[in-house]
Scaffold this motif. Structure first.
Motif, short mmCIF file in Angstrom:
data_model
loop_
_atom_site.label_atom_id
_atom_site.label_comp_id
_atom_site.label_asym_id
_atom_site.label_seq_id
_atom_site.Cartn_x
_atom_site.Cartn_y
_atom_site.Cartn_z
N HIS A 75 0.83 -1.20 0.00
CA HIS A 75 0.00 0.00 0.00
C HIS A 75 0.87 1.26 0.00
O HIS A 75 0.62 2.21 -0.75
N GLN A 76 1.93 1.25 0.81
CA GLN A 76 2.85 2.40 0.82
C GLN A 76 3.53 2.55 -0.54
O GLN A 76 3.70 3.67 -1.03
N ASP A 77 3.92 1.43 -1.15
CA ASP A 77 4.55 1.47 -2.46
C ASP A 77 3.62 2.05 -3.51
O ASP A 77 4.03 2.84 -4.37
N ILE A 78 2.35 1.67 -3.47
CA ILE A 78 1.36 2.19 -4.42
C ILE A 78 1.30 3.71 -4.30
O ILE A 78 1.39 4.43 -5.30
N HIS A 79 1.14 4.22 -3.08
CA HIS A 79 0.99 5.66 -2.90
C HIS A 79 2.28 6.43 -3.16
O HIS A 79 2.22 7.61 -3.52
N ALA A 80 3.42 5.77 -3.04
CA ALA A 80 4.70 6.44 -3.30
C ALA A 80 5.10 6.33 -4.77
O ALA A 80 6.11 6.90 -5.18
N GLY A 81 4.33 5.58 -5.56
CA GLY A 81 4.65 5.42 -6.97
C GLY A 81 5.78 4.44 -7.22
O GLY A 81 6.36 4.41 -8.31
N ARG A 82 6.11 3.63 -6.21
CA ARG A 82 7.17 2.63 -6.37
C ARG A 82 6.59 1.35 -6.93
O ARG A 82 5.39 1.08 -6.82
N ALA A 83 7.46 0.53 -7.48
CA ALA A 83 7.05 -0.77 -7.99
C ALA A 83 6.57 -1.63 -6.82
O ALA A 83 7.13 -1.56 -5.72
N THR A 84 5.53 -2.41 -7.04
CA THR A 84 5.01 -3.30 -6.01
C THR A 84 5.41 -4.73 -6.33
O THR A 84 5.58 -5.09 -7.50
N ALA A 85 5.53 -5.53 -5.30
CA ALA A 85 5.81 -6.96 -5.51
C ALA A 85 4.58 -7.60 -6.12
O ALA A 85 3.46 -7.20 -5.86
#
Length: 89
Positions: A75-85
């Motif tokens: 969820h943090q990755d989604i909001h930060a625009g980072r790639a998700t596993a």
């Protein structure tokens, strides 16, 4: 004619509850700190100007869902625009 909106809302709510009770992140299969990522409209997934759509966007669009059960990290990755596993399809 009967209004089906309350029935549909209940069915959607039950489906979300079923996914939460499954106890797994829908992106990485993690089981800790589950949360629900929500978007306002499915149309928001197809915003122009975006390069390649991230896996979480493709998953939500493919399933035609405005919600996604994810672990806190995803969820943090989604909001930060980072790639998700991703381990699920």
């Amino acid at each position: 004619m009967t209004d089906l909106k309350p029935i549909m809302a209940t069915a959607k709510r039950n489906e979300l509850l079923r996914r939460l009770v499954a106890g797994q992140c829908e992106l990485c299969d993690g089981t800790e700190g589950l949360q629900v990522h929500h978007i306002r409209k499915l149309a928001d997934l197809n915003k122009p100007g975006r390069r390649e759509r991230p896996p979480w966007v493709r998953l939500m669009a493919m399933r035609k869902r405005k919600t996604l059960v994810v672990c806190e990290t995803c969820h943090q990755d989604i909001h930060a625009g980072r790639a998700t596993a991703t381990t699920r399809k």
